[in-house]
Write a protein that holds these residues in place. Structure first.
Motif, PDB file in Angstrom:
ATOM      1  N   MET A  12       0.882  -1.168   0.000  1.00 37.28           N
ATOM      2  CA  MET A  12       0.000   0.000   0.000  1.00 37.28           C
ATOM      3  C   MET A  12       0.921   1.220   0.000  1.00 37.28           C
ATOM      4  SD  MET A  12      -2.889   1.130   2.823  1.00 37.28           S
ATOM      5  CE  MET A  12      -1.701   1.236   4.171  1.00 37.28           C
ATOM      6  N   THR A  13       1.050   1.872  -1.156  1.00 37.98           N
ATOM      7  CA  THR A  13       2.076   2.896  -1.303  1.00 37.98           C
ATOM      8  C   THR A  13       1.564   4.317  -1.481  1.00 37.98           C
ATOM      9  OG1 THR A  13       2.141   2.474  -3.686  1.00 37.98           O
ATOM     10  CG2 THR A  13       3.706   1.231  -2.294  1.00 37.98           C
ATOM     11  N   CYS A  14       0.262   4.482  -1.694  1.00 34.87           N
ATOM     12  CA  CYS A  14      -0.222   5.834  -1.978  1.00 34.87           C
ATOM     13  C   CYS A  14      -1.675   5.990  -1.523  1.00 34.87           C
ATOM     14  CB  CYS A  14      -0.124   6.119  -3.479  1.00 34.87           C
ATOM     15  SG  CYS A  14      -1.204   5.071  -4.493  1.00 34.87           S
ATOM     16  N   GLY A  15      -2.178   7.184  -1.660  1.00 28.31           N
ATOM     17  CA  GLY A  15      -3.558   7.466  -1.282  1.00 28.31           C
ATOM     18  C   GLY A  15      -4.560   6.653  -2.076  1.00 28.31           C
ATOM     19  N   HIS A  16      -4.258   6.395  -3.340  1.00 26.51           N
ATOM     20  CA  HIS A  16      -5.169   5.575  -4.148  1.00 26.51           C
ATOM     21  C   HIS A  16      -5.265   4.163  -3.583  1.00 26.51           C
ATOM     22  CE1 HIS A  16      -6.343   2.933  -7.518  1.00 26.51           C
ATOM     23  NE2 HIS A  16      -7.189   3.927  -7.758  1.00 26.51           N
ATOM     24  N   CYS A  17      -4.130   3.615  -3.165  1.00 29.55           N
ATOM     25  CA  CYS A  17      -4.127   2.281  -2.542  1.00 29.55           C
ATOM     26  C   CYS A  17      -5.006   2.288  -1.289  1.00 29.55           C
ATOM     27  CB  CYS A  17      -2.712   1.870  -2.137  1.00 29.55           C
ATOM     28  SG  CYS A  17      -1.536   1.694  -3.481  1.00 29.55           S
ATOM     29  N   ALA A  18      -4.811   3.296  -0.454  1.00 28.42           N
ATOM     30  CA  ALA A  18      -5.582   3.402   0.784  1.00 28.42           C
ATOM     31  C   ALA A  18      -7.072   3.501   0.489  1.00 28.42           C
ATOM     32  CB  ALA A  18      -5.110   4.604   1.595  1.00 28.42           C
ATOM     33  N   THR A  22      -9.903   0.798   1.588  1.00 29.34           N
ATOM     34  CA  THR A  22     -11.039   1.272   2.389  1.00 29.34           C
ATOM     35  C   THR A  22     -12.360   0.945   1.696  1.00 29.34           C
ATOM     36  OG1 THR A  22      -9.729   3.049   3.345  1.00 29.34           O
ATOM     37  CG2 THR A  22     -12.119   3.315   3.423  1.00 29.34           C
ATOM     38  N   GLY A  23     -12.441   1.220   0.405  1.00 25.92           N
ATOM     39  CA  GLY A  23     -13.668   0.945  -0.352  1.00 25.92           C
ATOM     40  C   GLY A  23     -14.021  -0.533  -0.369  1.00 25.92           C
ATOM     41  N   ALA A  24     -13.010  -1.374  -0.509  1.00 29.56           N
ATOM     42  CA  ALA A  24     -13.256  -2.820  -0.540  1.00 29.56           C
ATOM     43  C   ALA A  24     -13.785  -3.309   0.800  1.00 29.56           C
ATOM     44  CB  ALA A  24     -11.977  -3.564  -0.913  1.00 29.56           C
ATOM     45  N   VAL A  25     -13.167  -2.852   1.883  1.00 27.88           N
ATOM     46  CA  VAL A  25     -13.610  -3.277   3.218  1.00 27.88           C
ATOM     47  C   VAL A  25     -15.025  -2.775   3.489  1.00 27.88           C
ATOM     48  CG1 VAL A  25     -13.188  -3.059   5.697  1.00 27.88           C
ATOM     49  CG2 VAL A  25     -11.271  -3.492   4.143  1.00 27.88           C
ATOM     50  N   ILE A  45      -9.123  -1.940  11.394  1.00 28.53           N
ATOM     51  CA  ILE A  45     -10.537  -2.062  11.063  1.00 28.53           C
ATOM     52  C   ILE A  45     -11.317  -2.516  12.286  1.00 28.53           C
ATOM     53  CG2 ILE A  45     -12.201  -3.179   9.527  1.00 28.53           C
ATOM     54  CD1 ILE A  45      -9.585  -3.780   7.752  1.00 28.53           C
ATOM     55  N   ASP A  46     -12.383  -1.791  12.582  1.00 31.61           N
ATOM     56  CA  ASP A  46     -13.331  -2.167  13.633  1.00 31.61           C
ATOM     57  C   ASP A  46     -14.647  -2.565  12.979  1.00 31.61           C
ATOM     58  OD1 ASP A  46     -11.797  -1.653  15.953  1.00 31.61           O
ATOM     59  OD2 ASP A  46     -12.222   0.482  15.800  1.00 31.61           O
ATOM     60  N   ASN A  47     -15.417  -3.387  13.669  1.00 31.92           N
ATOM     61  CA  ASN A  47     -16.766  -3.771  13.238  1.00 31.92           C
ATOM     62  C   ASN A  47     -16.775  -4.475  11.889  1.00 31.92           C
ATOM     63  OD1 ASN A  47     -17.900  -2.611  15.561  1.00 31.92           O
ATOM     64  ND2 ASN A  47     -18.037  -0.627  14.574  1.00 31.92           N
ATOM     65  N   ALA A  48     -15.883  -5.441  11.717  1.00 29.85           N
ATOM     66  CA  ALA A  48     -15.861  -6.209  10.471  1.00 29.85           C
ATOM     67  C   ALA A  48     -15.912  -7.693  10.808  1.00 29.85           C
ATOM     68  CB  ALA A  48     -14.608  -5.858   9.680  1.00 29.85           C
ATOM     69  N   GLY A  49     -15.664  -8.518   9.835  1.00 28.99           N
ATOM     70  CA  GLY A  49     -15.699  -9.963  10.024  1.00 28.99           C
ATOM     71  C   GLY A  49     -14.449 -10.464  10.724  1.00 28.99           C
ATOM     72  N   ASP A  50     -14.226 -11.747  10.614  1.00 28.08           N
ATOM     73  CA  ASP A  50     -13.031 -12.304  11.244  1.00 28.08           C
ATOM     74  C   ASP A  50     -11.797 -11.941  10.425  1.00 28.08           C
ATOM     75  OD1 ASP A  50     -12.351 -14.412   9.288  1.00 28.08           O
ATOM     76  OD2 ASP A  50     -14.154 -15.414  10.010  1.00 28.08           O
ATOM     77  N   ARG A  51     -10.655 -12.116  11.028  1.00 27.25           N
ATOM     78  CA  ARG A  51      -9.380 -11.685  10.427  1.00 27.25           C
ATOM     79  C   ARG A  51      -9.170 -12.278   9.030  1.00 27.25           C
ATOM     80  NH1 ARG A  51      -5.149  -9.359  12.964  1.00 27.25           N
ATOM     81  NH2 ARG A  51      -5.930  -9.977  14.999  1.00 27.25           N
ATOM     82  N   ALA A  52      -9.414 -13.570   8.870  1.00 21.16           N
ATOM     83  CA  ALA A  52      -9.191 -14.225   7.573  1.00 21.16           C
ATOM     84  C   ALA A  52     -10.120 -13.665   6.502  1.00 21.16           C
ATOM     85  CB  ALA A  52      -9.368 -15.728   7.708  1.00 21.16           C
ATOM     86  N   ALA A  53     -11.374 -13.413   6.856  1.00 15.88           N
ATOM     87  CA  ALA A  53     -12.335 -12.888   5.888  1.00 15.88           C
ATOM     88  C   ALA A  53     -11.961 -11.476   5.449  1.00 15.88           C
ATOM     89  CB  ALA A  53     -13.738 -12.911   6.487  1.00 15.88           C
ATOM     90  N   VAL A  54     -11.550 -10.649   6.398  1.00 12.75           N
ATOM     91  CA  VAL A  54     -11.157  -9.277   6.061  1.00 12.75           C
ATOM     92  C   VAL A  54      -9.879  -9.297   5.221  1.00 12.75           C
ATOM     93  CG1 VAL A  54     -10.444  -7.049   6.994  1.00 12.75           C
ATOM     94  CG2 VAL A  54     -12.323  -8.296   8.063  1.00 12.75           C
ATOM     95  N   ALA A  55      -8.936 -10.146   5.572  1.00 13.17           N
ATOM     96  CA  ALA A  55      -7.714 -10.266   4.777  1.00 13.17           C
ATOM     97  C   ALA A  55      -8.042 -10.676   3.343  1.00 13.17           C
ATOM     98  CB  ALA A  55      -6.759 -11.269   5.419  1.00 13.17           C
ATOM     99  N   SER A  56      -8.999 -11.561   3.171  1.00 10.27           N
ATOM    100  CA  SER A  56      -9.401 -12.000   1.832  1.00 10.27           C
ATOM    101  C   SER A  56      -9.952 -10.855   1.000  1.00 10.27           C
ATOM    102  CB  SER A  56     -10.447 -13.113   1.917  1.00 10.27           C
ATOM    103  OG  SER A  56      -9.880 -14.277   2.450  1.00 10.27           O
ATOM    104  N   VAL A  57     -10.705  -9.965   1.639  1.00 11.08           N
ATOM    105  CA  VAL A  57     -11.251  -8.799   0.940  1.00 11.08           C
ATOM    106  C   VAL A  57     -10.110  -7.908   0.444  1.00 11.08           C
ATOM    107  CG1 VAL A  57     -12.566  -6.655   1.281  1.00 11.08           C
ATOM    108  CG2 VAL A  57     -13.460  -8.821   2.148  1.00 11.08           C
ATOM    109  N   ILE A  58      -9.113  -7.700   1.286  1.00  6.81           N
ATOM    110  CA  ILE A  58      -7.961  -6.865   0.904  1.00  6.81           C
ATOM    111  C   ILE A  58      -7.147  -7.564  -0.187  1.00  6.81           C
ATOM    112  CG2 ILE A  58      -5.820  -5.809   1.735  1.00  6.81           C
ATOM    113  CD1 ILE A  58      -7.236  -5.514   4.496  1.00  6.81           C
ATOM    114  N   GLU A  59      -6.944  -8.861  -0.044  1.00  9.91           N
ATOM    115  CA  GLU A  59      -6.194  -9.629  -1.046  1.00  9.91           C
ATOM    116  C   GLU A  59      -6.883  -9.604  -2.404  1.00  9.91           C
ATOM    117  OE1 GLU A  59      -5.948 -13.419   0.866  1.00  9.91           O
ATOM    118  OE2 GLU A  59      -4.253 -12.808   2.118  1.00  9.91           O
ATOM    119  N   ALA A  60      -8.208  -9.593  -2.406  1.00 11.20           N
ATOM    120  CA  ALA A  60      -8.954  -9.576  -3.656  1.00 11.20           C
ATOM    121  C   ALA A  60      -8.689  -8.305  -4.464  1.00 11.20           C
ATOM    122  CB  ALA A  60     -10.458  -9.708  -3.378  1.00 11.20           C
TER     123      ALA A  60
END
Length: 69
Positions: A12-18, A22-25, A45-60
């Motif tokens: 994550m290197t720039c504002g666009h990445c951030a 954020t949009g994906a989560v 991240i607060d108020n989201a799913g479990d760690r693996a599920a949130v990581a999958s969203v970011i990985e996607a």
């Protein structure tokens, strides 16, 4: 009580990445609260799913989150 999930996202290197992460989560977890520290390459991240599920969203989006305890 919500649990804060934290990840280091070294590619994550720039504002666009951030904004993309954020949009994906929020797309998957509309009630989530996402905080980005771009200089530290940290996503918290607060108020989201479990760690693996949130990581999958970011990985996607093409990023490589590493869980931080």
């Amino acid at each position: 009580m919500s649990t804060t999930l934290s990840f280091t996202v070294s590619d994550m290197t720039c504002g666009h990445c951030a904004k993309t992460i954020t949009g994906a989560v929020l797309g998957a977890y509309p009630a989530a609260k996402v905080e980005i520290d771009l200089s530290a390459k940290r996503v918290s991240i607060d108020n989201a799913g479990d760690r693996a599920a949130v990581a999958s969203v970011i990985e996607a989006e093409g990023y490589t989150p590493v869980a931080v305890d």
